[in-house]
Design a protein around this motif. Structure first.
Motif, mmCIF file in Angstrom:
data_model
loop_
_atom_site.group_PDB
_atom_site.id
_atom_site.type_symbol
_atom_site.label_atom_id
_atom_site.label_comp_id
_atom_site.label_asym_id
_atom_site.label_seq_id
_atom_site.Cartn_x
_atom_site.Cartn_y
_atom_site.Cartn_z
ATOM 1 N N ALA A 38 0.823 -1.207 0.000
ATOM 2 C CA ALA A 38 0.000 0.000 0.000
ATOM 3 C C ALA A 38 0.860 1.261 0.000
ATOM 4 O O ALA A 38 0.568 2.224 -0.707
ATOM 5 N N ILE A 98 2.330 1.803 -3.486
ATOM 6 C CA ILE A 98 1.351 2.295 -4.452
ATOM 7 C C ILE A 98 1.051 3.773 -4.230
ATOM 8 O O ILE A 98 0.980 4.565 -5.165
ATOM 9 N N PHE A 102 2.612 -0.527 -12.977
ATOM 10 C CA PHE A 102 1.223 -0.529 -12.541
ATOM 11 C C PHE A 102 0.365 0.356 -13.446
ATOM 12 O O PHE A 102 -0.776 0.037 -13.769
ATOM 13 N N HIS A 148 -2.238 -3.631 -17.254
ATOM 14 C CA HIS A 148 -3.543 -3.701 -16.596
ATOM 15 C C HIS A 148 -3.755 -4.998 -15.834
ATOM 16 O O HIS A 148 -4.473 -5.030 -14.847
ATOM 17 N N ALA A 199 -2.154 -4.320 -12.617
ATOM 18 C CA ALA A 199 -3.000 -3.433 -11.808
ATOM 19 C C ALA A 199 -4.122 -4.231 -11.151
ATOM 20 O O ALA A 199 -4.429 -4.040 -9.974
ATOM 21 N N ARG A 200 -4.702 -5.138 -11.905
ATOM 22 C CA ARG A 200 -5.805 -5.916 -11.334
ATOM 23 C C ARG A 200 -5.316 -6.860 -10.238
ATOM 24 O O ARG A 200 -5.988 -7.068 -9.234
ATOM 25 N N ILE A 242 -2.859 -6.281 -8.303
ATOM 26 C CA ILE A 242 -2.605 -5.441 -7.131
ATOM 27 C C ILE A 242 -3.896 -5.186 -6.363
ATOM 28 O O ILE A 242 -3.929 -5.215 -5.137
ATOM 29 N N VAL A 243 -4.969 -4.963 -7.110
ATOM 30 C CA VAL A 243 -6.266 -4.749 -6.462
ATOM 31 C C VAL A 243 -6.629 -5.948 -5.590
ATOM 32 O O VAL A 243 -6.992 -5.803 -4.421
ATOM 33 N N THR A 244 -6.505 -7.124 -6.161
ATOM 34 C CA THR A 244 -6.862 -8.327 -5.409
ATOM 35 C C THR A 244 -5.989 -8.471 -4.169
ATOM 36 O O THR A 244 -6.470 -8.774 -3.075
ATOM 37 N N LEU A 282 -4.385 -6.122 -2.543
ATOM 38 C CA LEU A 282 -4.700 -5.087 -1.555
ATOM 39 C C LEU A 282 -5.994 -5.406 -0.822
ATOM 40 O O LEU A 282 -6.088 -5.212 0.394
ATOM 41 N N ALA A 283 -6.986 -5.874 -1.559
ATOM 42 C CA ALA A 283 -8.255 -6.222 -0.922
ATOM 43 C C ALA A 283 -8.013 -7.306 0.121
ATOM 44 O O ALA A 283 -8.556 -7.272 1.232
ATOM 45 N N PHE A 339 -14.695 -3.102 -13.617
ATOM 46 C CA PHE A 339 -13.333 -3.150 -13.097
ATOM 47 C C PHE A 339 -12.428 -3.949 -14.030
ATOM 48 O O PHE A 339 -11.265 -3.599 -14.245
ATOM 49 N N LEU A 366 -8.375 1.437 -2.274
ATOM 50 C CA LEU A 366 -8.120 0.311 -1.381
ATOM 51 C C LEU A 366 -6.877 0.549 -0.535
ATOM 52 O O LEU A 366 -6.854 0.242 0.659
#
Lengths: 236, 236
Positions: free
Chosen positions: A88, A91, A120, A124, A127-128, A130-132, A134-135, B120, B134
């Motif tokens: 985090a 980013i 990032f 893409h 990036a996706r 990273i989203v997962t 981070l969640a 997304f 996030l």
DNA sequence: CAGTCCTCTTGATGCAGATCAAGAAACCGT
DNA sequence: ACGGTTTCTTGATCTGCATCAAGAGGACTG
């Protein structure tokens, strides 16, 4: 000291969910700018408040994340291979909120934060991922906070033991992977109290011999610990 | 009951960092499938453990996020307009980890989680905005955990008052935005103790009259509270 | 305007866990 | 094997906070 990452380490990093989907070209570029280093135990990798220059990937060993304030200190989490930490901060290009130090001899990959942010912005799939990631991290902290606010130290220990016990051979016997003083801090208690807590779990079938734990009556312990998937299941 | 979102609400949602960068077409698609509803106070919006069907956006009012275990309950956070909540559950298609209920009359937008996940996957600007959001959420929870583990309740209250005081007119006087019992819970203490804590801050220049707080000596309070950007600055 | 709900406050008591102190056991490097 | 260090344990005490109990002040209602 630090070395450019040898290609032999690529597969370990690539196997992380975070890096598995990104374009080959981008992955190689990221790795070529990265370093790998072997650290002895008890080395400070990061001091909280520092700018986040590197995304860290732990390849072997273990790392403790902690925070301090006004002379007090607390362990926030322990990180084991293979995973990243302080994503985090990387980013957001913001200062680290936690300090990190090795608990044992550890092999750590250092990926320049600027590279991570650059790729990032263009890859893409990365990036996706990273989203997962981070969640996942976010939810882990929420669970840890629930554990801390809703349970007594005895209950936290009981649930910790059940989590460690999960998925092991059915013998009901296993070794603690953490020094007891570290375990105490990561459970939000003092070493003295951990000692007493182990005693307190004796009636529920927990026997302790040094680092060796035996759970003689798992059902009984479970009835006391009342584990909940919304706190203890790290996979959801 | 629920209504398709009127276009008059679009700008409020669009103004969120999360939605400001995405393609017009995608934003419209997302909004057309969404609902808006006015809720009275004390209505349960979400029960923890439920599947995450909707991403929620609070347009006005306030919402409390809480968790329970084994008959106990704790407030995790309070959400104010305009912001989203339970983004992580939506992204991971995982069950909610917290319950949500309105504290006051509130206007809430409900965006079907499946739509969020669909868009997304194709809108990269949206994906990147989600990452930033996030990361922000993650860091907020870490800060809150540090606050909780490293400070006494008196210190938490002192820092809370300083944060509320920040950026207001220099009179040193302001109103609590939360009911005291809610404030107590969100600071991790009981209402009784909050009452005593206010008394405990009297020597540091904090005067209380109902919901009205006067800080007569900010320097003195600051010296006691020892605020740290790594805990109290929500913008980093 | 009394009656009833609330929330807020105040005091008394109880408990979980921290701290302090000291001994026991395990882990060193020489 | 040794002394020295560190971890772990155990007991005694202290403290922060919760809990329990009861009263004070507001706000809504018939």
């Amino acid at each position: 000291m630090s070395h450019i990452m040898p290609e032999s380490d690529y597969p370990d990093v690539r196997s992380l969910h975070l890096f598995s989907e990104m374009a080959d070209l981008n992955f190689s570029a990221l790795m070529r700018g990265s370093y790998v280093q072997n650290f002895p135990p008890q080395i400070d990798l990061i001091i909280e408040g520092d700018p986040s220059d590197f995304l860290h990937v732990i390849l072997s060993g273990s790392v403790e994340l902690s925070s301090g304030w006004n002379g007090r200190e607390t362990v926030m989490a322990t990180v084991r291979p293979v995973s990243t930490f302080i994503l985090a901060a990387t980013i957001k290009d913001a200062p680290y909120l936690m300090s990190a130090k090795t608990l044992e001899k550890s092999r750590i990959a250092l990926i320049p934060s600027q590279h991570v942010r650059d790729i990032f912005a263009t890859d893409h799939d990365f990036a996706r991922a990273i989203v997962t990631e981070l969640a996942q991290c976010y939810r882990s902290v929420i669970k840890s906070q629930k554990d801390l606010k809703l349970r007594t130290s005895l209950e936290r220990l009981a649930n910790y033991l059940l989590r460690q016990h999960k998925g092991l051979d059915g013998t009901g016997e296993f070794e603690l992977t953490l020094e007891k003083r570290k375990l105490a801090s990561s459970l939000g208690m003092t070493p003295e109290n951990l000692s007493r807590a182990f005693k307190g779990l004796l009636p529920y079938g927990v026997e302790v011999d040094g680092n060796r734990i035996r759970i003689t009556d798992k059902d009984d312990l479970t009835k006391f610990a009342k584990p909940s998937p919304l706190i203890d299941d790290y996979s959801i």
